[in-house]
Scaffold this active site. Structure first.
Site, PDB file in Angstrom:
ATOM      1  N   LEU A 195      17.631 -14.115   1.479  1.00  0.00           N
ATOM      2  CA  LEU A 195      17.693 -13.034   0.499  1.00  0.00           C
ATOM      3  C   LEU A 195      17.433 -11.690   1.163  1.00  0.00           C
ATOM      4  O   LEU A 195      18.048 -10.682   0.812  1.00  0.00           O
ATOM      5  CB  LEU A 195      16.670 -13.263  -0.610  1.00  0.00           C
ATOM      6  N   GLU A 237       9.879  -7.701   0.687  1.00  0.00           N
ATOM      7  CA  GLU A 237      10.222  -7.342   2.070  1.00  0.00           C
ATOM      8  C   GLU A 237       9.568  -6.025   2.488  1.00  0.00           C
ATOM      9  O   GLU A 237       9.153  -5.874   3.639  1.00  0.00           O
ATOM     10  CB  GLU A 237      11.734  -7.268   2.245  1.00  0.00           C
ATOM     11  N   HIS A 240       6.208  -6.770   3.741  1.00  0.00           N
ATOM     12  CA  HIS A 240       6.188  -7.124   5.174  1.00  0.00           C
ATOM     13  C   HIS A 240       6.266  -5.866   6.036  1.00  0.00           C
ATOM     14  O   HIS A 240       5.538  -5.730   7.026  1.00  0.00           O
ATOM     15  CB  HIS A 240       7.378  -8.020   5.520  1.00  0.00           C
ATOM     16  N   HIS A 246       2.973 -13.386   4.470  1.00  0.00           N
ATOM     17  CA  HIS A 246       3.000 -14.306   3.340  1.00  0.00           C
ATOM     18  C   HIS A 246       1.581 -14.802   3.061  1.00  0.00           C
ATOM     19  O   HIS A 246       0.702 -14.734   3.926  1.00  0.00           O
ATOM     20  CB  HIS A 246       3.916 -15.492   3.642  1.00  0.00           C
ATOM     21  N   TRP A 248       0.371 -17.683   2.886  1.00  0.00           N
ATOM     22  CA  TRP A 248      -0.057 -18.826   3.705  1.00  0.00           C
ATOM     23  C   TRP A 248      -0.190 -18.459   5.175  1.00  0.00           C
ATOM     24  O   TRP A 248      -0.440 -19.310   6.012  1.00  0.00           O
ATOM     25  CB  TRP A 248       0.927 -19.983   3.538  1.00  0.00           C
ATOM     26  N   ASP A 258      -3.921 -14.562   5.845  1.00  0.00           N
ATOM     27  CA  ASP A 258      -2.973 -13.475   5.600  1.00  0.00           C
ATOM     28  C   ASP A 258      -3.684 -12.135   5.745  1.00  0.00           C
ATOM     29  O   ASP A 258      -3.155 -11.104   5.355  1.00  0.00           O
ATOM     30  CB  ASP A 258      -2.307 -13.615   4.223  1.00  0.00           C
ATOM     31  N   ASP A 300      11.704 -13.942  -9.228  1.00  0.00           N
ATOM     32  CA  ASP A 300      11.350 -12.543  -9.491  1.00  0.00           C
ATOM     33  C   ASP A 300      10.486 -12.372 -10.731  1.00  0.00           C
ATOM     34  O   ASP A 300       9.551 -11.571 -10.743  1.00  0.00           O
ATOM     35  CB  ASP A 300      12.622 -11.704  -9.644  1.00  0.00           C
TER      36      ASP A 300
END
Length: 330
Positions: A195, A237, A240, A246, A248, A258, A300
């Protein structure tokens, strides 16, 4: 100070794939939908770079040390400078057919989604379970402004995240001053059902830095593809891009840090539309999962919030001395 995990000898390898069965110590059974799963190779791409590039490892370690120091400063009252940081965004739309040439209206709708999600004014923010309300971030003090849209038609029908060809002037669109603008490339389709993906601060410099989103998942309205049709792929995104892993951690093994102490340890991604409460185990300890966080893999409509520690990490990144300080508009 937390032990950094990016040294050459202890570098963990991660992949944002869809195989939750590979997660170690999961110790629970979570029903998973087999279709329409979110896929984001940002961690896999980061770790590939860090495993071969000592300079990138040094930059990332320095950023983590800087971020942790800023979080420590916040704890003792030395907060980030007051005021909202507005990040200018350049959309680079690389399309094959006219239907993939995403409209100005949809691009603006994506900016609107980012501003609502990062400002905590999204209506579904109220869906946060009461258990997690105490750690809910509220306004991150980060906003986004559409600065420019660049469009180019291409013969490419399927893009490979590993080669970044959408970012080349010959095969796509070259970045606009990536130190000062958040470049978001919008492409028709990516391999592996991806995605979107993004580069963390410090992992890469120059013309490749930024975010890539597949056209069906940018913005809202006609032309988007459910269940990823509410603009949350970009919210994830950009997280990030602003140094949020993430939930985990950056490892396929899961149960890793994280770097946000207010997110429960997770053995791996959650998909689809899980129901609250959901408990999953790491190391024999079962914890309630904050799957409604933007940095999980749920649909979403389930993503609704950041946590306070996540907010602080992003604020550190865009602060005046942070690794993405060039994005600030004075």
């Amino acid at each position: 100070m937390k032990k950094l995990l990016f040294g050459a000898g202890i570098l963990f390898l991660a992949s944002c794939n869809n195989d939750v069965n590979s997660v170690t110590e999961q110790q629970d059974t979570q029903p998973q939908e087999t279709a329409n799963r979110r896929s984001c190779p940002s961690d896999e791409m980061r770790n590939k770079i860090l495993s071969t590039d000592p300079a990138a490892r040094a930059r990332v370690n320095a950023i983590e040390e800087f971020t942790e120091q800023r979080l420590n400063d916040i704890k003792v009252g030395k907060v980030l400078a007051d005021g909202t940081v507005e990040i200018p965004v350049v959309f680079n739309v690389v399309y094959n057919t006219s239907s993939e040439n995403v409209s100005d209206a949809r691009l603006q709708s994506q900016i609107d989604v980012l501003n609502r999600d990062y400002g905590a004014t999204n209506a579904d923010n109220s869906n946060t379970p009461s258990e997690f309300v105490p750690v809910k971030a509220g306004d991150t003090k980060i906003r986004f402004r559409l600065a420019k849209t660049v469009r180019k038609q291409s013969s490419t029908t399927l893009w490979n995240p590993d080669d970044n060809k959408m970012k080349s002037a010959s095969t796509g669109i070259a970045a606009t001053t990536p130190d000062n603008y958040l470049n978001i490339w919008v492409v028709n389709k990516m391999t592996g059902g991806t995605l979107g993906y993004a580069y963390y601060p410090g992992t890469i410099t120059g013309s490749l830095d930024g975010v890539v989103i597949a056209a069906p998942y940018i913005g809202t309205g006609s032309g988007t593809s459910a269940p990823f049709n509410l603009g949350r792929t970009a919210t994830h995104e950009v997280g990030h891009y602003l140094n949020l892993p993430h939930l985990w951690g950056s490892s396929d093994a899961g149960c890793q840090t994280d770097y946000s102490n207010d997110t429960p340890v997770s053995p791996g991604p959650n998909y689809g539309t899980p129901s609250y409460p959901l408990s999953r185990a790491c190391g024999g300890v079962s914890r309630s999962q904050i799957f409604m966080n933007y940095m999980d893999y749920v649909d979403d409509k389930i993503m609704v919030m950041f946590t306070t520690n996540q907010k602080q990490r992003m604020q550190a990144v865009v602060s005046a001395s942070g690794p993405r300080s060039g994005l600030r508009l004075y």
